[in-house]
Enzyme design. Structure first.
Site, PDB file in Angstrom:
ATOM      1  N   LYS A  34       0.050  -4.466   9.182  1.00 26.36           N
ATOM      2  CA  LYS A  34       1.362  -4.025   8.528  1.00 26.36           C
ATOM      3  C   LYS A  34       2.257  -3.426   9.347  1.00 26.36           C
ATOM      4  O   LYS A  34       1.750  -2.137  10.013  1.00 26.36           O
ATOM      5  CB  LYS A  34       1.377  -3.393   7.137  1.00 26.36           C
TER       6      LYS A  34
ATOM      7  N   CYS B 105       2.591   3.642   9.335  1.00 29.69           N
ATOM      8  CA  CYS B 105       3.014   4.920   8.749  1.00 29.69           C
ATOM      9  C   CYS B 105       3.622   5.762   9.857  1.00 29.69           C
ATOM     10  O   CYS B 105       3.344   6.042  10.995  1.00 29.69           O
ATOM     11  CB  CYS B 105       1.639   5.254   8.275  1.00 29.69           C
TER      12      CYS B 105
ATOM     13  N   GLN C 195      -6.465  -1.121   3.001  1.00 28.09           N
ATOM     14  CA  GLN C 195      -5.533  -0.739   4.181  1.00 28.09           C
ATOM     15  C   GLN C 195      -6.367   0.298   4.852  1.00 28.09           C
ATOM     16  O   GLN C 195      -6.769   1.431   4.274  1.00 28.09           O
ATOM     17  CB  GLN C 195      -4.376  -0.303   3.959  1.00 28.09           C
TER      18      GLN C 195
ATOM     19  N   PRO D 148       0.803  -1.398   0.129  1.00 32.63           N
ATOM     20  CA  PRO D 148      -0.098  -0.251  -0.018  1.00 32.63           C
ATOM     21  C   PRO D 148       0.886   1.097  -0.139  1.00 32.63           C
ATOM     22  O   PRO D 148       1.910   1.171   0.789  1.00 32.63           O
ATOM     23  CB  PRO D 148      -0.824  -0.077   1.159  1.00 32.63           C
TER      24      PRO D 148
ATOM     25  N   ASN E 273       8.933  -7.450   3.924  1.00 31.18           N
ATOM     26  CA  ASN E 273       8.694  -6.184   2.889  1.00 31.18           C
ATOM     27  C   ASN E 273      10.176  -5.242   3.351  1.00 31.18           C
ATOM     28  O   ASN E 273      10.370  -5.322   4.417  1.00 31.18           O
ATOM     29  CB  ASN E 273       7.560  -5.313   3.370  1.00 31.18           C
ATOM     30  N   GLY E 274      10.450  -4.696   2.178  1.00 34.44           N
ATOM     31  CA  GLY E 274      11.694  -3.808   2.580  1.00 34.44           C
ATOM     32  C   GLY E 274      12.945  -3.640   1.698  1.00 34.44           C
ATOM     33  O   GLY E 274      13.594  -4.842   1.707  1.00 34.44           O
ATOM     34  N   ASP E 275      13.158  -2.923   0.648  1.00 37.64           N
ATOM     35  CA  ASP E 275      14.303  -2.839  -0.357  1.00 37.64           C
ATOM     36  C   ASP E 275      14.235  -3.691  -1.376  1.00 37.64           C
ATOM     37  O   ASP E 275      15.502  -4.099  -1.724  1.00 37.64           O
ATOM     38  CB  ASP E 275      15.569  -2.753   0.698  1.00 37.64           C
TER      39      ASP E 275
ATOM     40  N   ARG F 229       8.222   0.435  -3.476  1.00 36.03           N
ATOM     41  CA  ARG F 229       8.902   1.383  -4.646  1.00 36.03           C
ATOM     42  C   ARG F 229       9.232   0.942  -5.821  1.00 36.03           C
ATOM     43  O   ARG F 229       8.978   1.528  -7.160  1.00 36.03           O
ATOM     44  CB  ARG F 229       9.995   2.466  -3.984  1.00 36.03           C
TER      45      ARG F 229
HETATM   46  C1  LIG Z   1       5.080   6.981  -1.352  1.00 36.28           C
HETATM   47  C2  LIG Z   1       5.209   6.156  -0.294  1.00 36.28           C
HETATM   48  C3  LIG Z   1       3.891   5.881   0.414  1.00 36.28           C
HETATM   49  C4  LIG Z   1       3.803   4.888   1.159  1.00 36.28           C
HETATM   50  N1  LIG Z   1       2.460   4.954   1.960  1.00 36.28           N
HETATM   51  C5  LIG Z   1       2.322   3.641   2.817  1.00 36.28           C
HETATM   52  C6  LIG Z   1       0.828   3.480   3.445  1.00 36.28           C
HETATM   53  O1  LIG Z   1      -0.107   4.148   2.859  1.00 36.28           O
HETATM   54  N2  LIG Z   1       0.712   2.598   4.249  1.00 36.28           N
HETATM   55  C7  LIG Z   1       1.715   1.574   4.372  1.00 36.28           C
HETATM   56  O2  LIG Z   1       1.537   0.850   5.025  1.00 36.28           O
HETATM   57  N3  LIG Z   1       2.907   1.860   3.887  1.00 36.28           N
HETATM   58  C8  LIG Z   1       3.151   2.740   3.159  1.00 36.28           C
HETATM   59  N4  LIG Z   1       4.514   3.181   2.562  1.00 36.28           N
HETATM   60  C9  LIG Z   1       5.523   1.985   2.882  1.00 36.28           C
HETATM   61  C10 LIG Z   1       5.385   1.014   1.952  1.00 36.28           C
HETATM   62  O3  LIG Z   1       4.202   0.221   1.896  1.00 36.28           O
HETATM   63  C11 LIG Z   1       6.638  -0.063   2.070  1.00 36.28           C
HETATM   64  O4  LIG Z   1       6.431  -0.537   3.410  1.00 36.28           O
HETATM   65  C12 LIG Z   1       7.801   0.477   2.084  1.00 36.28           C
HETATM   66  O5  LIG Z   1       8.070   1.463   0.809  1.00 36.28           O
HETATM   67  C13 LIG Z   1       9.053  -0.381   1.986  1.00 36.28           C
HETATM   68  O6  LIG Z   1       8.893  -1.322   0.822  1.00 36.28           O
HETATM   69  P1  LIG Z   1       9.848  -0.942  -0.441  1.00 36.28           P
HETATM   70  O7  LIG Z   1      11.362  -0.979   0.066  1.00 36.28           O
HETATM   71  O8  LIG Z   1       9.595  -2.101  -1.271  1.00 36.28           O
HETATM   72  O9  LIG Z   1       9.369   0.304  -1.035  1.00 36.28           O
HETATM   73  C14 LIG Z   1       4.682   3.986   1.469  1.00 36.28           C
HETATM   74  C15 LIG Z   1       5.942   4.132   0.865  1.00 36.28           C
HETATM   75  C16 LIG Z   1       6.226   5.312   0.112  1.00 36.28           C
HETATM   76  C17 LIG Z   1       7.328   5.265  -0.788  1.00 36.28           C
END
Ligand SMILES: Cc1cc2nc3c(=O)[nH]c(=O)nc-3n(C[C@H](O)[C@H](O)[C@H](O)COP(=O)(O)O)c2cc1C
Length: 336
Positions: free
Chosen positions: A135, A96, A66, A11, A197-199, A222
């Site tokens: 989450k 968040c 979510q 999300p 999740n992460g990176d 991302r």
């Molecule tokens: C622009 C942006 C908005 C996000 N909004 C939410 C959100 O609304 N809810 C949530 O649980 N995580 C949110 N996240 C976190 C992502 O869901 C995820 O946990 C985080 O980006 C790490 O994963 P990644 O490294 O694959 O990006 C957001 C991340 C980004 C970059």
């Protein structure tokens, strides 16, 4: 519960719009998509502003909604309203770290308030028949102020069907690298599925993380905005299907901008188009100047014109071909 498909799109506020979800779904019929985070209070109040974000489209299934909030009964009411639309899961945001959200005691604040977190999960559990997930981050101001394993076990005991772990403490935002060792510890302690999740930046890293951490699934944020096809590459690699995938970058870019017009109200067009454009321009060799040009346009038609002009001038970048999940020689940019 058992997850039939181990990949999820994260999300992301202002990013996981119907337009992007539609693009991701074109490449992967099975990936579990997420809505943007939805304020429980706004859902319960029936706020008009939220209606386009909460709408479910034919391409969405399987979709998790979510929700964000800290009042157990408000969260349960919102969960029940969304559940009525038919969804794979209701996901509770305990990650968040945006200052305006933390000020209200929501999002990652819940991980330092386990009594409230438990009450939220228990009341949502009673309200929904769909899967219920949480989450979570793995700390608030540091890695030492919360016991992430104990917290995750509490979520399991309170009725969560699975837990997604973003292993950074909240105040880190996106700094440093995610600490997957914490996710592995949580996985070892829980009976319910744990999603890591992460990176994650490539299908190979997704599979390697799943193997080394032992987690049941992988969520990508991302990188999936830049590469909406990544889940198809992940499942091909997992199934050892040596498939070729050709992606038409220009068509995908224009398609998401067109669908932003189609699915969202006019006041959101520019901001949502730019949010997507910021990440997706990363596929272009001259992505920085492409994004600078996009920003100059007040509307989506202008942005679409910029994209078309970019690929008219740089035809070699129009498509990328992946063989066995790896871009074939000659592909431009720094894609997986
Ligand atoms: C622009 C942006 C908005 C996000 N909004 C939410 C959100 O609304 N809810 C949530 O649980 N995580 C949110 N996240 C976190 C992502 O869901 C995820 O946990 C985080 O980006 C790490 O994963 P990644 O490294 O694959 O990006 C957001 C991340 C980004 C970059």
């Amino acid at each position: 519960m058992r997850l039939d498909f181990p990949f999820m799109m994260a999300p992301m506020a202002e990013i996981t719009t119907p337009a992007l979800r539609c693009a991701v779904r074109e490449y992967s019929p099975d990936v579990i998509l997420h809505s943007e985070m939805l304020s429980a209070a706004a859902i319960v109040a029936g706020a008009q502003k939220n209606s386009s974000m909460a709408e479910k489209h034919p391409f969405d299934d399987p979709l998790a909604y979510q929700i964000l909030g800290s009042d157990p009964s408000m969260m349960a009411d919102a969960a029940a309203i969304l559940c009525e639309k038919g969804c794979f899961a209701i996901d509770i945001n305990m990650g968040c770290s945006a200052p305006d959200i933390l000020k209200k005691g929501q999002g990652a604040c819940l991980i330092r308030d386990p009594h409230r977190a438990r009450a939220v999960v228990e009341s949502c559990r009673k309200a929904v028949s769909a899967n219920l997930s949480v989450k979570m981050r793995t700390g608030f101001r540091s890695y030492d102020d919360v016991d992430p394993v104990g917290f995750a076990k509490m979520l399991e005991d309170s009725g969560a069907d699975y837990v997604t772990v973003h292993p950074r403490y909240a105040k880190l935002g996106f700094k440093r690298t995610a600490d997957w060792e914490i996710t592995a510890r949580i996985k070892r302690a829980l009976k319910i599925p744990v999603i890591g999740n992460g990176d994650i930046t490539s299908p190979a890293t997704a599979l390697e993380r799943m193997r080394s951490c032992g987690c049941d699934g992988i969520m990508i944020g991302r990188e999936a905005v830049k590469s909406p096809w990544i889940f198809r590459l992940c499942s091909d690699m997992l199934g050892q299907k040596g498939r070729t995938l050709e992606v038409d970058i220009e068509k995908l870019f224009v398609g998401v901008l067109e669908n932003t017009k189609k699915y969202l109200p006019a006041e959101l067009h520019k901001s949502r188009g730019l949010r997507f454009g910021f990440y997706f321009s990363g596929n272009a060799v001259y992505g920085h100047s492409l994004f600078t040009m996009l920003r100059k346009h007040p509307d989506l038609d202008g942005m679409i014109g910029v994209v078309r002009e970019y690929y008219r001038r740089n035809p070699a970048e129009k498509t990328i071909t992946f063989i066995n999940g790896i871009p074939s020689a000659g592909a431009a940019g720094s894609r997986q």
